[in-house]
Design an enzyme around this catalytic site. Structure first.
Site, mmCIF file in Angstrom:
data_model
loop_
_atom_site.group_PDB
_atom_site.id
_atom_site.type_symbol
_atom_site.label_atom_id
_atom_site.label_comp_id
_atom_site.label_asym_id
_atom_site.label_seq_id
_atom_site.Cartn_x
_atom_site.Cartn_y
_atom_site.Cartn_z
ATOM 1 N N CYS A 1 1.262 16.033 1.766
ATOM 2 C CA CYS A 1 2.021 15.636 3.192
ATOM 3 C C CYS A 1 1.694 16.156 4.419
ATOM 4 O O CYS A 1 1.297 15.278 5.270
ATOM 5 C CB CYS A 1 3.600 15.627 2.851
ATOM 6 S SG CYS A 1 4.101 17.301 2.633
ATOM 7 N N HIS B 1 8.628 18.524 3.038
ATOM 8 C CA HIS B 1 7.866 17.478 2.926
ATOM 9 C C HIS B 1 8.073 16.760 4.393
ATOM 10 O O HIS B 1 9.101 17.024 5.065
ATOM 11 C CB HIS B 1 8.710 16.198 1.887
ATOM 12 C CG HIS B 1 7.858 15.042 1.767
ATOM 13 N ND1 HIS B 1 6.592 14.924 1.417
ATOM 14 C CD2 HIS B 1 8.207 13.794 2.169
ATOM 15 C CE1 HIS B 1 6.294 13.855 1.515
ATOM 16 N NE2 HIS B 1 7.103 12.894 1.978
ATOM 17 N N GLU C 1 3.162 8.140 3.960
ATOM 18 C CA GLU C 1 3.375 9.406 3.591
ATOM 19 C C GLU C 1 2.355 9.707 2.502
ATOM 20 O O GLU C 1 1.752 8.669 1.805
ATOM 21 C CB GLU C 1 4.759 9.605 2.939
ATOM 22 C CG GLU C 1 5.096 8.776 1.832
ATOM 23 C CD GLU C 1 6.702 9.073 1.313
ATOM 24 O OE1 GLU C 1 7.036 10.179 1.405
ATOM 25 O OE2 GLU C 1 7.112 8.123 0.638
#
Length: 280
Positions: free
Chosen positions: A95, A154, A166
């Site tokens: 990420c 994240h 993402e």
């Protein structure tokens, strides 16, 4: 500002409606692109760079994108995730690796080299938003984070219209997703790629905690994983701290963290030059 009325105004309004689809319609096809107006040119370029990787069906790979330079790299096995067994064979991003690459492409500089927490607390911040703010104030290119202030695990790039690009998890490709507001969403940060203003210093040491108040007993906010560039707003004398062979009672307030850190772990003098005394 001049107001248009009559047939000409009606025609212009009709053309605007035809040429600019509603946000919900723009997002409905699941494509990866800027889905709302208002973002800076840099933010739009960052979205474009991330979406190019999504469109290329690049893999999520744990640790991917954290090489010496931004860009996809082969990943590693995550001991906690059996789905990562093939990550060392896959060229891709995790990420934060994707975010790093997107803004490096957009700015021509590696301004977000780090994990999700370091990217959220970056000194290149133009604005920050809490979970309570929701999505209303956000613009394409803003960075969304999940977790707690101590552990942000994240990060993703907002596209607008409730969508994000993402690198989600091992075993999947990079993707466009609905923003998950009910899954530990912490907030967002808007990136300012320009020169950093204020008093900029660098920390030393690893695992150095920032605190809610200038005291060792105060609640922890975030730990620097390693030497980190920080912005200092002001400093003051407070609790005396002894650590790593040093003793000091000076603490600095870090506006990007809304937290304090003992000056022991800031490179510079015991009392930082040219930094004002806090009045709070």
């Amino acid at each position: 500002m001049l107001r248009r009325s009559g047939p000409i105004g009606t025609l212009i309004a009709l053309l605007v409606c035809l040429l600019w689809p509603p946000a919900s319609a723009a997002a409905a096809d699941g494509s990866c692109r800027v889905l709302a107006p208002g973002a800076s040119a840099t933010a739009e370029r960052a979205v474009g760079a991330a979406c190019a990787q999504v469109s290329a069906d690049v893999w999520y790979t744990w640790g991917g994108g954290h090489g010496p330079q931004p860009g996809p790299t082969y990943g590693q096995v995550d001991p906690t995730d059996p789905a990562s067994e093939h990550d060392p064979e896959r060229l891709g991003f995790d990420c934060s690796g994707l975010v790093r690459h997107a803004y490096a492409e957009a700015t021509g500089s590696d301004i977000l080299n780090g994990v999700a927490g370091a990217q959220y607390y970056t000194h290149h911040a133009a604005g920050r938003f809490t979970a309570a703010d929701g999505l209303a104030p956000l613009l394409p290119g803003d960075l969304l984070v999940w977790g707690t202030s101590q552990d942000l695990h994240h990060i993703a790039i907002y596209l607008g219209a409730g969508k994000m690009a993402e690198a989600r998890q091992s075993g999947t490709k990079l993707m466009v997703s609905d923003v998950r507001l009910n899954s530990g969403y912490h907030g967002a940060v808007r990136i300012d790629p320009g020169p950093v203003t204020g008093h900029v210093f660098r920390t030393w040491g690893t695992g150095v905690w920032t605190k809610e108040r200038p005291s060792t007993g105060a609640a922890r906010v975030y730990a620097f994983p390693g030497p980190t560039t920080i912005r200092v707003e002001c400093q003051k004398h407070a609790e005396k701290v002894t650590s790593d062979g040093y003793t000091n009672d000076a603490w600095s307030y870090l506006p990007d963290y809304k937290a304090w850190v003992t000056n022991i772990y800031i490179q510079g003098g015991a009392w930082l030059d040219n930094v004002p005394t806090c009045t709070f």
